[in-house]
Motif scaffolding. Structure first.
Motif: not given
Length: 186
Positions: A10, A85-86, A124, A138-140, A158
């Motif tokens: 991400d 990336s979102s 994703k 990712d961090d989400d 994570w």
């Protein structure tokens, strides 16, 4: 000849920080819908303008330690790395400026941004399947839980500063940063 490791990473909170003095919980409150189902909001025009302002390089500093570790992870012989990336289309200009200034694109086989404004978890998931990604960072956590159920053969990581006892699916591991990923899982 050994097989390449295919890694997806991400962008926000991995390579570029949120604005200073703005709590992550506040950003998530504006970004995610609260309807007991994973869903993300696409901001209206006024909020888009505010978010464009908040994405100036002054407010979106690089996470230098993770960029440094990306350089160490990068090895065209052993790995293929994809940025996934979102970020929505209204941030395309700011994203291009940030990437030009910090020049991280050289480490990625390809960079995917959500410029068609799809739901981030669906976007994703599609990229993970398309590129046959085997390790994804990712961090989400909500997004990772969705992805882990849809991709049980993929290892998910994570990124969270608060390593604590959390009940996670077996294919999600907590890490503090890319250094921990590099040292423990590559």
């Amino acid at each position: 000849m050994s097989k390449k490791i295919v890694i997806g990473i991400d962008f926000d909170k991995i390579f570029v920080n949120y604005p200073p003095f703005v709590p992550t919980t506040l950003i998530e409150r504006f970004y995610k819908k609260r309807n007991h189902k994973l869903s993300y909001r696409i901001p209206g025009k006024i909020e888009q303008q505010i978010r464009i302002l908040s994405h100036t390089p002054l407010f979106r500093q690089p996470i230098k330690a993770n960029i440094s570790d990306l350089e160490k992870i990068f090895d065209g012989e052993k790995s293929s790395i994809f940025l996934v990336s979102s970020r929505f289309s209204f941030l395309k200009g700011k994203t291009n400026l940030w990437n030009k200034k910090h020049n991280i694109s050289k480490f990625f086989e390809k960079m995917y941004f959500n410029y068609e404004n799809q739901q981030p978890h669906l976007f994703k998931d599609r990229v993970i399947k398309k590129e046959n990604i085997k390790k994804f960072i990712d961090d989400d956590l909500d997004l990772l839980q969705y992805l882990s159920a849809k991709n049980p053969e993929v290892e998910f990581y994570w990124v969270t500063p608060n390593i604590a006892k959390v009940n996670l699916p077996k294919n999600i591991k907590m890490i503090r940063n890319l250094k921990e990923f590099r040292l423990k899982y590559l």
